[in-house]
Design a protein around this motif. Structure first.
Motif, PDB file in Angstrom:
ATOM      1  N   SER A 140     -26.725  23.741   0.858  1.00 45.85           N
ATOM      2  CA  SER A 140     -25.376  23.403   0.414  1.00 45.85           C
ATOM      3  C   SER A 140     -25.020  22.017   0.936  1.00 45.85           C
ATOM      4  O   SER A 140     -24.572  21.854   2.065  1.00 45.85           O
ATOM      5  CB  SER A 140     -24.371  24.449   0.923  1.00 45.85           C
ATOM      6  OG  SER A 140     -23.114  24.262   0.311  1.00 45.85           O
ATOM      7  N   ASN A 167     -18.632  24.281   2.461  1.00 48.91           N
ATOM      8  CA  ASN A 167     -18.597  23.500   1.231  1.00 48.91           C
ATOM      9  C   ASN A 167     -17.349  23.885   0.445  1.00 48.91           C
ATOM     10  O   ASN A 167     -17.340  24.849  -0.317  1.00 48.91           O
ATOM     11  CB  ASN A 167     -19.857  23.736   0.393  1.00 48.91           C
ATOM     12  CG  ASN A 167     -20.022  22.684  -0.698  1.00 48.91           C
ATOM     13  OD1 ASN A 167     -19.039  22.167  -1.211  1.00 48.91           O
ATOM     14  ND2 ASN A 167     -21.261  22.367  -1.025  1.00 48.91           N
ATOM     15  N   ASP A 196     -22.771  19.599   1.299  1.00 40.76           N
ATOM     16  CA  ASP A 196     -21.333  19.356   1.167  1.00 40.76           C
ATOM     17  C   ASP A 196     -21.003  17.900   1.489  1.00 40.76           C
ATOM     18  O   ASP A 196     -21.671  17.243   2.281  1.00 40.76           O
ATOM     19  CB  ASP A 196     -20.554  20.280   2.110  1.00 40.76           C
ATOM     20  CG  ASP A 196     -20.676  19.857   3.565  1.00 40.76           C
ATOM     21  OD1 ASP A 196     -19.796  19.126   4.043  1.00 40.76           O
ATOM     22  OD2 ASP A 196     -21.678  20.241   4.208  1.00 40.76           O
ATOM     23  N   CYS A 241     -20.426  19.687  -6.069  1.00 42.78           N
ATOM     24  CA  CYS A 241     -20.156  18.691  -5.033  1.00 42.78           C
ATOM     25  C   CYS A 241     -21.189  17.572  -5.161  1.00 42.78           C
ATOM     26  O   CYS A 241     -22.359  17.820  -5.459  1.00 42.78           O
ATOM     27  CB  CYS A 241     -20.203  19.344  -3.659  1.00 42.78           C
ATOM     28  SG  CYS A 241     -19.572  18.280  -2.333  1.00 42.78           S
TER      29      CYS A 241
END
Length: 577
Positions: free
Chosen positions: A86, A55, A88, A125
C-alpha cells in the motif's frame, strides 16, 4: 463470445493434473474450506488490494473488495483477495515514489507465481496506479483497473477547499501571519472529509484518468467519487467484466498500444494533469514496448487545449463537480476528434463505442474547445544547458509573467538547507531570484521526492509575493502550482548540469521556445565539471541499494532498467512456472 475452454485456463496448470503437486494444491484449497466445485474449471481472479490503515485514499477498499468479489461470483469466477503493497502518499518518507517500482515488482511476481487467470487491480493513491499497471503489463494476464475515486469536496467556514492546493495556499497565509491557530485547525479538519483520493486534479486523479483513457478501466470509472453508491456498483461491474475478459483472452498487450498511450497523453493534457504524469506515463508505456518520449508529450501538449476547469490548473471546480458535469467520458467526447477512437478497451469495445452518448452537463466545468481554460495543454517540456535531457513545467498553473524570466540563482544543495534559509527573514532574496534545489532527483532525493514546489521565502511572503521561478531535479505534488521547473535531467546527483550551477549565475526561462539555460560560458562550465566530485551513495543495503543502481532518470520514467520490456525474456513464462 468465449475463446478459452476450462482446460486452457492458466489456473488449470495448478489444479487440473492428476499428479502429486496438483494434489497438494487442491488439498490446500480444501484446507481453506473450499470444495473443488468452487475453483475447478472456473477463472481464478486475483483481487490485488492496496488497502491499509495508513492509506487514507483507500480506506474504503476494505469494503469495496467485497463488491468486486460479488461481481466475480456472479459471473462464474472464483475471487481471491491478495493484499498488495500500500504505497500511500501521506505518510511514506522520504517519498512514495521510492516504492512505486517495488509495487510493480510485487504485482508482477504475485501474478506470475500464483494460479491467477486474471486480476482486478485496486488502486488510486498516486503511485498505486502506475505501480499496479506496470506490474500487470509485464505479467500479461487479463486485467481491470479499479480506481479509488476522489474524496468529497473540502469545506471550512463556508469556503470550498481543494486538497493539497488549498493547503499550500493557506500555509503561505499562515507563514505571513494572516491565519489564527483556530482557523488553521479548522482548515486542517475540513480539507479532507471522506475516503478517496485528492479531489483536485492532482496526481491521483490524473493517473486514474490516464488509466481510463488508456482503456484499462470501465468507461468513466475514474470520475466516480469514492463514497458514491455508483462506486460500489462499479466495483461489482469490474468483477463481472474480468471473468468475461479471461474467457475472451483479452490481455494487456492488445489494449496498451501506441494509440492507447497517445490517447492517454492527450486526455492528460486536456484535464490539466499533474507533472507526475510525465514520469508515470512514460514508464507505463515502456513496459508495454511503446516508445513514448518527452518530445512526444510536449508535441501533444502544444496542440491540446486544457478544458477541465478543475483546480489547480483550472480556477473554480473540484473532481466532484467534474463528475456531476459528465466526468471523463464527457471530456473525451469533447476532444474525440483528437483521439484514436479505434483503440480497443477492456470492455472489448473501442474507445469510440465507449464514448457514445456521453454528454457535458456543465460547460463551465468541462469547457468546449472554443472556450478552453488554457489554449495549450497542461505541461511543457524544456531543453537547454541546464536540462539537456529535459525538464517539465506546468504553464497553466503559474503566473504568466514567469513564462519568460531571467534572474540570479539562489542554490540549495539539500532540502534541510533550503528549508532553514527560506524561513530566515534576513535572507537576501528578491522576487527576481530563481530558487534552485538540487540533489533531489531519483538517486539524490533519494527516490525523487515532491520537493519541487519550493516555498516562497518568508521575507517575500510578508511583502505579498506568492510566486517566483523555482527549479529542481525533484518532483512536486500534482496538487501544487506555481512557476516550478521540475524533473531536471540528468539529475545533479549523477553529475547533471544542475550540479554546476552556482548562486549568482543568471538563469533564463524561455517557455515559448521551450528553453532553460544558465548564462555561463562553456569554458567556465568545463572547469566546474572537472572539479565536480560524485557524492557518496545514499544506500548501502536493502531495496534502496537496488533502487539507486538500477533506476533510470526522469526522462526515461524512473523504472528499473532490468524491468523494461526490452530487457531479458519478454514472451511467455519460464518453464518453472
Amino acid at each position: 463470445m468465449t475463446h478459452k475452454a476450462p482446460k486452457d485456463l492458466r489456473s488449470a496448470r495448478w489444479f487440473a493434473p492428476d499428479d502429486l503437486r496438483s494434489f497438494g494444491h487442491r488439498s490446500r484449497m480444501m484446507q481453506l474450506g473450499y470444495s473443488e466445485e468452487d475453483f475447478r474449471d472456473k477463472p481464478v481472479i486475483g483481487v490485488l488490494n492496496t488497502w491499509s490503515e495508513l492509506n487514507t485514499c483507500h480506506s474504503h477498499f476494505k469494503e469495496r473488495v467485497q463488491d468486486v468479489k460479488r461481481g466475480v461470483f456472479q459471473a462464474g469466477g472464483f475471487p481471491v483477495e491478495m493484499p498488495s503493497l500500500s504505497v500511500d502518499e501521506s505518510f511514506t518518507k522520504p517519498t512514495s515514489m521510492l516504492y512505486r517500482n517495488m509495487l510493480a515488482m510485487e504485482t508482477e511476481e504475485m501474478i506470475r507465481s500464483h494460479p491467477l487467470d486474471g486480476v482486478v487491480l485496486m488502486g488510486g493513491c498516486d503511485k498505486t496506479t502506475p505501480g499496479l499497471v506496470m506490474g500487470a503489463i509485464s505479467a500479461g494476464v487479463p486485467m481491470v483497473y479499479l480506481p479509488a475515486g476522489p474524496m468529497l469536496r473540502g469545506n471550512y467556514a463556508g469556503k470550498i477547499l481543494g486538497s493539497g492546493s488549498d493547503a499550500w495556499k493557506y500555509w503561505d497565509e499562515r507563514r505571513a501571519g494572516n491565519i489564527s491557530d483556530d482557523e488553521w485547525l479548522g482548515i486542517q479538519g475540513g480539507i479532507a472529509r471522506s475516503a478517496g483520493t485528492c479531489m483536485t486534479m492532482g496526481t491521483a486523479s490524473t493517473m486514474t484518468a490516464i488509466a481510463d483513457a488508456m482503456g484499462l478501466t470501465l468507461p468513466g470509472a475514474s470520475s466516480i467519487p469514492a463514497v458514491d453508491a455508483g462506486h460500489q456498483r462499479m466495483g461489482a461491474d469490474c468483477g463481472r467484466r474480468i471473468v468475461e475478459m479471461v474467457w475472451e483472452d483479452l490481455t494487456p498487450d492488445r489494449i496498451i498500444t501506441d494509440a492507447a498511450c497517445r490517447n492517454a497523453a492527450v486526455v492528460a493534457m486536456a484535464t490539466g494533469c499533474s507533472t507526475n504524469a510525465v514520469v508515470h506515463l512514460i514508464a507505463m508505456a515502456r513496459r508495454a514496448g511503446v516508445e513514448l518520449s518527452l518530445d512526444d508529450l510536449d508535441a501533444l501538449g502544444r496542440v491540446t487545449p486544457l478544458i477541465a476547469n478543475v483546480r489547480p490548473s483550472g480556477r473554480d471546480y473540484l473532481m466532484e463537480d467534474f463528475f456531476y458535469a459528465g466526468g471523463l467520458r464527457a471530456l473525451m467526447k469533447q476532444i474525440e476528434d483528437r483521439l484514436d477512437l479505434t483503440a480497443l478497451t477492456i470492455t472489448g469495445k473501442t474507445l469510440g463505442e465507449n464514448l457514445e452518448g456521453a454528454v457535458v452537463y456543465n460547460d463551465d466545468v468541462i469547457r468546449p474547445l472554443s472556450n478552453p481554460v488554457y489554449e495549450e495543454g497542461s505541461l511543457a517540456v524544456l531543453r537547454g544547458n541546464l536540462c539537456p535531457d529535459g525538464a517539465v513545467i506546468k504553464p497553466a498553473a503559474c503566473d504568466p509573467k514567469f513564462h519568460f524570466h531571467e534572474g540570479p540563482a539562489l542554490v540549495f544543495d539539500s532540502y534541510p538547507e533550503m528549508k532553514a534559509a527560506i524561513d530566515d527573514e534576513t535572507l537576501e532574496v528578491t522576487p527576481d531570484h530563481v530558487l534552485v534545489l538540487r540533489n533531489a532527483g531519483p538517486q539524490g532525493g533519494p527516490g525523487f521526492p515532491e520537493w519541487g514546489m519550493l516555498p516562497i521565502p518568508k521575507a517575500l511572503i510578508k511583502q505579498g509575493h506568492r510566486d517566483m521561478l523555482r527549479i529542481s531535479d525533484a518532483r512536486m505534488s500534482g496538487t501544487s502550482y506555481g512557476a516550478c521547473v521540475l524533473h531536471v535531467a540528468p539529475e545533479s546527483y549523477v553529475g547533471g548540469p544542475l550540479a554546476l550551477l552556482k548562486t549568482g549565475d543568471i538563469v533564463r526561462l524561455d517557455l515559448a521556445n521551450r528553453r532553460l539555460d544558465m548564462l555561463v560560458e562553456e569554458v567556465e562550465l568545463e572547469a566546474r565539471r572537472a572539479a565536480w566530485q560524485a557524492p557518496v551513495p545514499r544506500f548501502e543495503r536493502g531495496y534502496g541499494y537496488l533502487f539507486q543502481r538500477h533506476v533510470t532518470q526522469a526522462d526515461k520514467g524512473c523504472d528499473f532498467d532490468f524491468l523494461q520490456s526490452d530487457f531479458g525474456r519478454t514472451a511467455g513464462e519460464p518453464d518453472i512456472y
